[in-house]
Design a protein around this motif. Structure first.
Motif, PDB file in Angstrom:
ATOM      1  N   VAL A   1      96.046 116.979 -32.204  1.00 43.91           N
ATOM      2  CA  VAL A   1      95.800 117.124 -30.774  1.00 43.91           C
ATOM      3  C   VAL A   1      96.963 117.880 -30.144  1.00 43.91           C
ATOM      4  CG1 VAL A   1      95.532 115.872 -28.592  1.00 43.91           C
ATOM      5  CG2 VAL A   1      94.434 115.016 -30.673  1.00 43.91           C
ATOM      6  N   CYS A   2      96.643 118.748 -29.197  1.00 38.20           N
ATOM      7  CA  CYS A   2      97.687 119.483 -28.468  1.00 38.20           C
ATOM      8  C   CYS A   2      97.158 119.751 -27.063  1.00 38.20           C
ATOM      9  CB  CYS A   2      98.032 120.788 -29.181  1.00 38.20           C
ATOM     10  SG  CYS A   2      99.367 121.716 -28.405  1.00 38.20           S
ATOM     11  N   ARG A   3      97.742 119.083 -26.090  1.00 38.45           N
ATOM     12  CA  ARG A   3      97.250 119.175 -24.711  1.00 38.45           C
ATOM     13  C   ARG A   3      98.353 119.733 -23.807  1.00 38.45           C
ATOM     14  NH1 ARG A   3      96.885 114.877 -22.408  1.00 38.45           N
ATOM     15  NH2 ARG A   3      95.185 115.318 -20.935  1.00 38.45           N
ATOM     16  N   HIS A   4      98.031 120.802 -23.095  1.00 39.57           N
ATOM     17  CA  HIS A   4      98.926 121.390 -22.101  1.00 39.57           C
ATOM     18  C   HIS A   4     100.307 121.716 -22.679  1.00 39.57           C
ATOM     19  CE1 HIS A   4      96.031 120.886 -18.869  1.00 39.57           C
ATOM     20  NE2 HIS A   4      95.685 119.806 -19.529  1.00 39.57           N
ATOM     21  N   THR A   5     100.264 122.332 -23.847  1.00 42.51           N
ATOM     22  CA  THR A   5     101.485 122.778 -24.518  1.00 42.51           C
ATOM     23  C   THR A   5     101.418 124.253 -24.876  1.00 42.51           C
ATOM     24  OG1 THR A   5     101.965 120.581 -25.411  1.00 42.51           O
ATOM     25  CG2 THR A   5     102.940 122.456 -26.560  1.00 42.51           C
ATOM     26  N   LEU A   6     100.262 124.728 -25.315  1.00 42.98           N
ATOM     27  CA  LEU A   6     100.146 126.116 -25.767  1.00 42.98           C
ATOM     28  C   LEU A   6     100.507 127.105 -24.673  1.00 42.98           C
ATOM     29  CD1 LEU A   6      99.397 127.927 -28.159  1.00 42.98           C
ATOM     30  CD2 LEU A   6      97.017 127.876 -27.365  1.00 42.98           C
ATOM     31  N   GLU A   7     100.244 126.762 -23.401  1.00 43.21           N
ATOM     32  CA  GLU A   7     100.587 127.669 -22.308  1.00 43.21           C
ATOM     33  C   GLU A   7     102.092 127.800 -22.110  1.00 43.21           C
ATOM     34  OE1 GLU A   7      99.423 123.698 -20.267  1.00 43.21           O
ATOM     35  OE2 GLU A   7      98.961 124.824 -22.101  1.00 43.21           O
TER      36      GLU A   7
ATOM     37  N   ALA B   1      89.608 110.843 -24.747  1.00 43.62           N
ATOM     38  CA  ALA B   1      90.071 110.274 -26.011  1.00 43.62           C
ATOM     39  C   ALA B   1      88.926 109.549 -26.727  1.00 43.62           C
ATOM     40  CB  ALA B   1      91.236 109.317 -25.767  1.00 43.62           C
ATOM     41  N   THR B   2      88.154 108.782 -25.982  1.00 41.06           N
ATOM     42  CA  THR B   2      87.037 108.053 -26.572  1.00 41.06           C
ATOM     43  C   THR B   2      85.968 109.005 -27.084  1.00 41.06           C
ATOM     44  OG1 THR B   2      87.437 106.186 -25.080  1.00 41.06           O
ATOM     45  CG2 THR B   2      85.273 106.316 -26.124  1.00 41.06           C
TER      46      THR B   2
ATOM     47  N   ILE C   1     100.863 117.191 -30.863  1.00 34.31           N
ATOM     48  CA  ILE C   1     101.970 118.116 -30.597  1.00 34.31           C
ATOM     49  C   ILE C   1     102.112 118.253 -29.086  1.00 34.31           C
ATOM     50  CG2 ILE C   1     102.849 120.442 -30.957  1.00 34.31           C
ATOM     51  CD1 ILE C   1     100.863 120.697 -33.299  1.00 34.31           C
ATOM     52  N   GLY C   2     103.327 118.058 -28.585  1.00 35.35           N
ATOM     53  CA  GLY C   2     103.543 118.128 -27.146  1.00 35.35           C
ATOM     54  C   GLY C   2     102.914 116.933 -26.455  1.00 35.35           C
ATOM     55  N   CYS C   3     103.251 115.742 -26.895  1.00 33.44           N
ATOM     56  CA  CYS C   3     102.577 114.524 -26.422  1.00 33.44           C
ATOM     57  C   CYS C   3     103.048 114.069 -25.058  1.00 33.44           C
ATOM     58  CB  CYS C   3     102.777 113.400 -27.431  1.00 33.44           C
ATOM     59  SG  CYS C   3     104.507 112.858 -27.603  1.00 33.44           S
ATOM     60  N   GLY C   4     104.066 114.727 -24.477  1.00 33.77           N
ATOM     61  CA  GLY C   4     104.563 114.302 -23.178  1.00 33.77           C
ATOM     62  C   GLY C   4     105.061 112.875 -23.231  1.00 33.77           C
ATOM     63  N   LYS C   5     104.596 112.048 -22.310  1.00 31.05           N
ATOM     64  CA  LYS C   5     105.013 110.642 -22.286  1.00 31.05           C
ATOM     65  C   LYS C   5     104.105 109.758 -23.141  1.00 31.05           C
ATOM     66  CE  LYS C   5     108.406 111.715 -19.696  1.00 31.05           C
ATOM     67  NZ  LYS C   5     108.269 113.162 -19.960  1.00 31.05           N
ATOM     68  N   GLY C   6     103.155 110.377 -23.841  1.00 27.24           N
ATOM     69  CA  GLY C   6     102.377 109.662 -24.844  1.00 27.24           C
ATOM     70  C   GLY C   6     101.092 109.032 -24.385  1.00 27.24           C
ATOM     71  N   GLU C   7     100.685 109.252 -23.109  1.00 28.28           N
ATOM     72  CA  GLU C   7      99.517 108.543 -22.594  1.00 28.28           C
ATOM     73  C   GLU C   7      98.243 108.814 -23.397  1.00 28.28           C
ATOM     74  OE1 GLU C   7     102.053 109.527 -18.874  1.00 28.28           O
ATOM     75  OE2 GLU C   7     101.316 110.624 -20.640  1.00 28.28           O
ATOM     76  N   PHE C   8      98.045 110.076 -23.791  1.00 34.16           N
ATOM     77  CA  PHE C   8      96.783 110.401 -24.462  1.00 34.16           C
ATOM     78  C   PHE C   8      96.731 109.800 -25.865  1.00 34.16           C
ATOM     79  CE2 PHE C   8      93.657 113.033 -26.678  1.00 34.16           C
ATOM     80  CZ  PHE C   8      92.605 112.959 -25.786  1.00 34.16           C
ATOM     81  N   LEU C   9      97.811 109.893 -26.594  1.00 37.76           N
ATOM     82  CA  LEU C   9      97.839 109.306 -27.933  1.00 37.76           C
ATOM     83  C   LEU C   9      97.654 107.792 -27.857  1.00 37.76           C
ATOM     84  CD1 LEU C   9      98.170 109.876 -30.934  1.00 37.76           C
ATOM     85  CD2 LEU C   9     100.646 109.641 -30.654  1.00 37.76           C
ATOM     86  N   VAL C  10      98.231 107.173 -26.856  1.00 37.33           N
ATOM     87  CA  VAL C  10      98.029 105.743 -26.637  1.00 37.33           C
ATOM     88  C   VAL C  10      96.542 105.433 -26.479  1.00 37.33           C
ATOM     89  CG1 VAL C  10      98.326 103.882 -24.940  1.00 37.33           C
ATOM     90  CG2 VAL C  10     100.308 105.226 -25.684  1.00 37.33           C
ATOM     91  N   GLU C  11      95.830 106.253 -25.688  1.00 42.23           N
ATOM     92  CA  GLU C  11      94.405 106.013 -25.470  1.00 42.23           C
ATOM     93  C   GLU C  11      93.594 106.230 -26.744  1.00 42.23           C
ATOM     94  OE1 GLU C  11      93.108 104.548 -22.857  1.00 42.23           O
ATOM     95  OE2 GLU C  11      95.165 104.458 -22.105  1.00 42.23           O
TER      96      GLU C  11
ATOM     97  N   ALA D   1      91.427 103.357 -28.496  1.00 42.64           N
ATOM     98  CA  ALA D   1      89.992 103.572 -28.705  1.00 42.64           C
ATOM     99  C   ALA D   1      89.574 103.395 -30.156  1.00 42.64           C
ATOM    100  CB  ALA D   1      89.599 104.963 -28.212  1.00 42.64           C
ATOM    101  N   GLY D   2      90.551 103.265 -31.063  1.00 43.10           N
ATOM    102  CA  GLY D   2      90.172 102.992 -32.437  1.00 43.10           C
ATOM    103  C   GLY D   2      90.895 103.750 -33.524  1.00 43.10           C
ATOM    104  N   ALA D   3      91.716 104.741 -33.186  1.00 43.67           N
ATOM    105  CA  ALA D   3      92.499 105.416 -34.226  1.00 43.67           C
ATOM    106  C   ALA D   3      93.441 104.400 -34.870  1.00 43.67           C
ATOM    107  CB  ALA D   3      93.292 106.566 -33.632  1.00 43.67           C
ATOM    108  N   ALA D   4      93.614 104.524 -36.174  1.00 43.95           N
ATOM    109  CA  ALA D   4      94.447 103.550 -36.884  1.00 43.95           C
ATOM    110  C   ALA D   4      95.916 103.714 -36.558  1.00 43.95           C
ATOM    111  CB  ALA D   4      94.227 103.678 -38.393  1.00 43.95           C
ATOM    112  N   SER D   5      96.353 104.963 -36.420  1.00 42.12           N
ATOM    113  CA  SER D   5      97.767 105.220 -36.150  1.00 42.12           C
ATOM    114  C   SER D   5      97.923 106.604 -35.563  1.00 42.12           C
ATOM    115  CB  SER D   5      98.590 105.117 -37.447  1.00 42.12           C
ATOM    116  OG  SER D   5      98.199 106.125 -38.377  1.00 42.12           O
ATOM    117  N   GLY D   6      99.093 106.853 -34.997  1.00 38.78           N
ATOM    118  CA  GLY D   6      99.352 108.157 -34.414  1.00 38.78           C
ATOM    119  C   GLY D   6     100.814 108.491 -34.415  1.00 38.78           C
ATOM    120  N   VAL D   7     101.111 109.783 -34.483  1.00 35.01           N
ATOM    121  CA  VAL D   7     102.480 110.274 -34.337  1.00 35.01           C
ATOM    122  C   VAL D   7     102.475 111.311 -33.230  1.00 35.01           C
ATOM    123  CG1 VAL D   7     102.136 111.984 -36.193  1.00 35.01           C
ATOM    124  CG2 VAL D   7     104.465 111.375 -35.461  1.00 35.01           C
ATOM    125  N   GLY D   8     103.402 111.174 -32.294  1.00 32.40           N
ATOM    126  CA  GLY D   8     103.515 112.117 -31.191  1.00 32.40           C
ATOM    127  C   GLY D   8     104.882 112.750 -31.185  1.00 32.40           C
ATOM    128  N   ILE D   9     104.924 114.066 -30.911  1.00 35.81           N
ATOM    129  CA  ILE D   9     106.194 114.777 -30.884  1.00 35.81           C
ATOM    130  C   ILE D   9     106.312 115.543 -29.573  1.00 35.81           C
ATOM    131  CG2 ILE D   9     105.215 116.743 -32.194  1.00 35.81           C
ATOM    132  CD1 ILE D   9     108.083 117.117 -33.358  1.00 35.81           C
TER     133      ILE D   9
END
Length: 396
Positions: free
Chosen positions: A168-174, A92-93, A109-119, A123-131
Motif C-alpha cells: 500500500v502507498c497512499r499520498h506519497t508518490l506525489e 481498508a475494508t 510505504i509512506g504510512c504517515g502516522k499509521g492510521e490506514f495500516l491500523v484499519e 479489518a482482518g490483515a494478520a500483520s503489517g509493516v509501515g515505513i
C-alpha cells in the motif's frame, strides 16, 4: 541546488516550456514550526510546472529535493477528522475483502502516522509493516501494536524488500521526483511475488487544473498525476493495472495493480483517455488560478472592510498554499483553525499565522470561516454550531 529537469521523470520525453510558474513558496507545509519568526523566515523554493507531451505527467521542473525535510516533526495526518476516518476505514475494508487479504501481511510505504495500516489490521490483515520518516509508534493504538511493525525511515533504503501480500502507498508518490526510477524500485522490491496486490492512492491533478485550485499546488508535491499518466507509469514500470478509479468526492485517484513479468498492456480504463482534455486544462490553469486568487483576495477585503474577522479551517498544505498565495492580503486572515491537537500553538510556514483549536473561535468570533477542503463542510458546520459560533462558512 539541482538544475531544471530536461526530460520527463516518468517516460523520459524531452521537457517543454512550463505552463505555470511561482516563486518564493514554502518548501514544507506540514513541519511543526514553534515560533512566529521561524515561520516568517521559513525557507522557500520555486516552481515551474511542465506537462509531458508524451505521457501526460506533470512535474515541477525546478524541484530541489535538498530543500524539503521529512521527519518526526512532519504532521500531515487527517486522522482526527471523523469524515476522513470513515473514508479510510471503508477503503481498508474494501481492499481487504476484494483482494482476499484477511489473514495476510500488508506493507505500507509512506504510512504517515499509521492510521490506514491500523484499519487494515483491524479489518482482518494478520500483520503489517509501515515505513515513514514521520511515523510515531507511540501514537499507534494498543489493540494493533503486537501485529504491526513501524520503521522511521525511507523506502527503499530502510525497507529494501517488500515481502507482503499487499503493498500500500497512499499520498506519497506525489512527493517523489524520480517517479519512474522509484516505481521500478517498488517492482524490484516485490521480486517474484506476482500474486502481491499493489494499492496506491494520490491526488487527482485533473480536478486541480480544472478548478484552478492553486491551494493544491505546493512545493512538496513535485509530481502530479491524472488517471491516464498514473496508469501509463505503472504499466511502464512492470505492473498490470487491474483497477483505476476516483474517490473521496473525486479528489483522489485509486490504482490497483499486480507485478508483471512481461509487459501487459491491458484494456485501458475509460478514465485514462484524458490527454487532450489535460492539455486544454494546463493551458487554462494560469488564468483560472488568477481568477480564483482574485476572488479570495476580494472576499478577505470585504470582510475586513466591514469590520469582520476571517479565519481558515485547516492548517495543512492547502492552508499554507492558500495563505502564501494571498500575499499581503493574507494578513487579513486572523488565524488558522485545526482539530489536530499536535498543531495547536504552532505557526504556519511562510506567513506566521497562529494555529488554534476550534474552541478559540468563541473568542475570535469570526465573520468568515474558509474551509480548506469542501469535503469537511458538514463536519466543520457541526463544530461551529456546537461552539455557538455564527459565522459564514465557505469552502475553497
Amino acid at each position: 541546488m539541482t538544475g531544471p529537469s530536461t526530460s520527463c521523470p516518468a517516460c523520459a520525453t524531452p521537457a517543454v516550456e512550463p505552463f505555470y510558474r511561482r516563486s518564493g513558496i514554502p518548501v514544507n507545509s506540514c513541519l511543526l514550526v514553534t515560533d512566529r519568526d521561524s515561520a516568517l523566515g521559513f525557507p522557500t523554493g520555486d516552481l515551474a510546472l511542465v506537462l509531458c507531451p508524451g505521457c501526460g505527467f506533470v512535474w515541477n521542473q525546478l524541484f530541489d529535493p535538498a530543500l524539503t525535510s521529512y521527519s518526526p516533526d512532519y504532521e500531515e495526518t487527517q486522522g482526527f477528522s471523523a469524515r476522513f476516518q470513515q473514508f479510510i476505514t471503508e477503503l481498508a475494508t474494501d481492499w481487504l475483502q476484494r483482494y482476499d487479504l484477511v489473514g495476510r501481511r500488508v506493507a505500507e510505504i509512506g504510512c504517515g502516522k499509521g492510521e490506514f495500516l491500523v484499519e487494515m489490521v483491524r479489518a482482518g490483515a494478520a500483520s503489517g509493516v509501515g515505513i515513514d520518516p514521520g511515523v510515531h509508534p507511540e501514537r499507534v493504538p494498543e489493540d494493533v501494536r503486537d501485529r504491526t511493525e513501524w520503521i522511521a525511515g525511507f523506502f527503499p533504503e530502510d525497507l529494501p524488500d517488500l515481502d507482503a501480500d499487499a503493498v500500500v502507498c497512499r499520498h506519497t508518490l506525489e512527493h517523489i521526483a524520480p517517479v519512474g526510477e522509484w516505481m521500478r524500485q517498488v517492482r524490484a522490491a516485490i521480486g517474484e511475488r506476482t500474486d502481491t496486490i499493489v494499492l496506491f492512492e494520490l491526488p487527482d491533478t485533473r480536478r486541480v487544473l480544472d478548478e484552478g485550485a492553486f491551494w493544491d499546488v505546493y512545493y512538496e508535491h513535485c509530481s502530479y498525476f491524472t488517471a491516464g499518466s498514473l496508469a501509463r507509469l505503472f504499466r511502464a514500470t512492470g505492473f498490470e493495472v487491474v483497477g483505476l478509479s476516483r474517490a473521496y468526492d473525486d479528489q483522489y485517484l485509486l490504482i490497483e495493480a499486480r507485478p508483471a513479468t512481461v509487459p501487459v498492456p491491458g484494456e485501458p480504463f475509460d478514465i485514462e483517455d484524458d490527454q487532450a482534455e489535460l492539455a486544454a486544462s494546463t493551458a487554462r490553469f494560469a488564468a483560472a488560478h488568477a481568477e480564483m486568487l482574485d476572488h479570495w483576495r476580494s472576499r478577505s477585503r470585504e470582510v475586513a472592510a466591514a469590520g469582520g474577522r476571517s479565519v481558515i479551517w485547516g492548517s495543512g498544505s492547502k492552508g499554507v498554499a492558500f495563505l502564501s498565495a494571498l500575499g499581503a492580503d493574507g494578513a487579513l486572515v486572523d488565524a488558522a483553525v485545526d482539530i489536530n491537537p499536535y498543531k495547536h500553538d504552532r505557526y504556519m510556514a511562510g506567513t506566521g499565522h497562529l494555529i488554534v483549536p476550534p474552541a478559540t473561535l468563541k473568542e475570535i468570533r469570526p465573520e468568515l470561516v474558509v474551509a480548506m477542503n469542501e469535503t469537511y463542510l458538514g463536519e466543520i458546520g457541526r463544530d461551529l454550531s456546537a461552539l455557538g459560533v455564527d459565522a459564514q462558512l465557505e469552502a475553497l
